[in-house]
Design a protein around this motif. Structure first.
Motif, PDB file in Angstrom:
ATOM      1  N   LEU A 152    -139.837  83.484  31.842  1.00  0.00           N
ATOM      2  CA  LEU A 152    -138.694  82.951  32.582  1.00  0.00           C
ATOM      3  C   LEU A 152    -138.182  81.673  31.911  1.00  0.00           C
ATOM      4  N   VAL A 153    -139.095  80.802  31.501  1.00  0.00           N
ATOM      5  CA  VAL A 153    -138.680  79.565  30.823  1.00  0.00           C
ATOM      6  C   VAL A 153    -137.951  79.897  29.518  1.00  0.00           C
TER       7      VAL A 153
ATOM      8  N   MET B 297    -142.550  80.681  40.618  1.00  0.00           N
ATOM      9  CA  MET B 297    -141.999  81.999  40.907  1.00  0.00           C
ATOM     10  C   MET B 297    -141.682  82.129  42.399  1.00  0.00           C
ATOM     11  N   LYS B 298    -142.489  81.494  43.229  1.00  0.00           N
ATOM     12  CA  LYS B 298    -142.248  81.550  44.667  1.00  0.00           C
ATOM     13  C   LYS B 298    -140.943  80.854  45.029  1.00  0.00           C
ATOM     14  N   ALA B 299    -140.686  79.685  44.402  1.00  0.00           N
ATOM     15  CA  ALA B 299    -139.464  78.946  44.711  1.00  0.00           C
ATOM     16  C   ALA B 299    -138.231  79.712  44.233  1.00  0.00           C
TER      17      ALA B 299
ATOM     18  N   GLU C  35    -129.816  87.532  37.374  1.00  0.00           N
ATOM     19  CA  GLU C  35    -129.833  86.869  38.685  1.00  0.00           C
ATOM     20  C   GLU C  35    -131.041  85.951  38.821  1.00  0.00           C
ATOM     21  N   ILE C  36    -132.192  86.384  38.299  1.00  0.00           N
ATOM     22  CA  ILE C  36    -133.406  85.561  38.369  1.00  0.00           C
ATOM     23  C   ILE C  36    -133.247  84.296  37.537  1.00  0.00           C
ATOM     24  N   VAL C  37    -132.706  84.440  36.322  1.00  0.00           N
ATOM     25  CA  VAL C  37    -132.525  83.279  35.440  1.00  0.00           C
ATOM     26  C   VAL C  37    -131.527  82.301  36.064  1.00  0.00           C
ATOM     27  N   SER C  38    -130.432  82.812  36.618  1.00  0.00           N
ATOM     28  CA  SER C  38    -129.437  81.929  37.250  1.00  0.00           C
ATOM     29  C   SER C  38    -130.046  81.165  38.420  1.00  0.00           C
TER      30      SER C  38
ATOM     31  N   LEU D  40    -143.965  87.896  23.473  1.00  0.00           N
ATOM     32  CA  LEU D  40    -142.749  87.183  23.835  1.00  0.00           C
ATOM     33  C   LEU D  40    -141.792  88.116  24.558  1.00  0.00           C
ATOM     34  N   ILE D  41    -141.046  87.551  25.469  1.00  0.00           N
ATOM     35  CA  ILE D  41    -140.147  88.368  26.264  1.00  0.00           C
ATOM     36  C   ILE D  41    -139.059  88.997  25.414  1.00  0.00           C
ATOM     37  N   TRP D  42    -138.774  88.385  24.250  1.00  0.00           N
ATOM     38  CA  TRP D  42    -137.719  88.912  23.379  1.00  0.00           C
ATOM     39  C   TRP D  42    -138.126  90.227  22.730  1.00  0.00           C
ATOM     40  N   THR D  43    -139.397  90.532  22.749  1.00  0.00           N
ATOM     41  CA  THR D  43    -139.865  91.785  22.148  1.00  0.00           C
ATOM     42  C   THR D  43    -139.786  92.952  23.118  1.00  0.00           C
TER      43      THR D  43
END
Length: 288
Positions: A74-75, A49-51, A30-33, A12-15
């Protein structure tokens, strides 16, 4: 011997801590926004990811993976960022129903702003820091009113199912209406009229046909509030009796002790008198 799954488990990304930004204008935030702005405008199906990279400027999709690990990562970040906009008090207040209702209504407001949340929330584990803080508050409200932690988790899950399920249904209905040209009220009325004709022709649906002739009902907001009230009232019946009221029971003020009425109203005997008719100030057994 059981076969081991060939699927690779991605942590998980939280780790993992967020990596330092290599470019002045590119980082995890910036990516999340950019991803949230993308799905706000075009829906969850547009999330690639491309969009997202295209919204950020001259970056390749591969450049994003350094910061978000994967599309699932990302989600996860998007979901937790969105739920982080829901106000959560530091501690429960005196009215447990109001505490849970406020969180539910605020969460619904967030979903109205970000309908994609209801589409994606069930696809990922609810373990982001903002998500868990919100869950902890709901548990604290319920445990503070006598529920066990497992029961409180069940009650909180029921409330969230109502919030997210309503949000998902409304998002899907909005998508359906848009794709079938039912954006205007008059178009919806015309569609209902055709259904009414089907109900009348069936001959076994008099109640439904009568409603379709004059369709009136509470709006989605009123229906949501009604369903939430049903849930909270049902949860109250599962709490210990002294905690079922909406507000915290107040301690009873001790009553001042009063003499027993039987002794208070009993007439007192008259003091004894001497042979000469004078009152004897001493008791009947004393020598004067």
């Amino acid at each position: 011997m059981a076969k081991r799954s060939s699927a690779r488990t991605v942590p998980l990304i939280w780790t993992r801590p967020a990596p330092a930004a290599r470019h002045r204008s590119l980082g995890r935030d910036e990516i999340v926004s950019a991803a949230i702005a993308l799905v706000d405008a075009d829906g969850p199906d547009a999330l690639t990811m491309k969009a997202v990279a295209g919204r950020l400027g001259p970056y390749t999709p591969m450049a994003l993976y350094r910061y978000v690990q994967s599309k699932d990562g990302l989600v996860d970040l998007m979901l937790d960022t969105a739920i982080g906009t829901v106000p959560v008090p530091e501690r429960p207040g005196p009215d447990w129903k109001a505490d849970l209702r406020d969180v539910a209504v605020a969460t619904r407001g967030m979903i109205n702003k970000h309908p994609w949340y209801a589409w994606l929330v069930h696809t990922r584990p609810p373990v982001g820091p903002n998500t868990m803080r919100r869950t902890e508050f709901m548990l604290a409200v319920l445990v503070g009113r006598g529920a066990t932690v497992p029961a409180a988790m069940t009650f909180a899950a029921l409330i969230d199912r109502h919030i997210f399920g309503s949000g998902l249904q409304e998002a899907q209905e909005a998508r359906f209406n848009e794709s079938h040209g039912l954006d205007r009220p008059e178009d919806v009325i015309a569609a209902i009229a055709s259904v009414r004709d089907l109900a009348i022709a069936d001959g076994r649906l008099p109640l439904l046909a009568s409603w379709l002739a004059e369709p009136t009902a509470d709006g989605v907001d009123e229906q949501f509030q009604l369903g939430l009230d049903f849930l909270l009232d049902g949860i109250a019946t599962r709490l210990p009796r002294r905690w079922r009221a909406s507000t915290t029971p107040q301690p009873k003020t001790p009553r001042a002790k009063t003499p027993n009425r039987r002794h208070r109203d009993r007439p007192r005997p008259a003091p004894p008198t001497s042979a000469e008719g004078h009152t004897n100030p001493s008791g009947p057994g004393d020598v004067v």
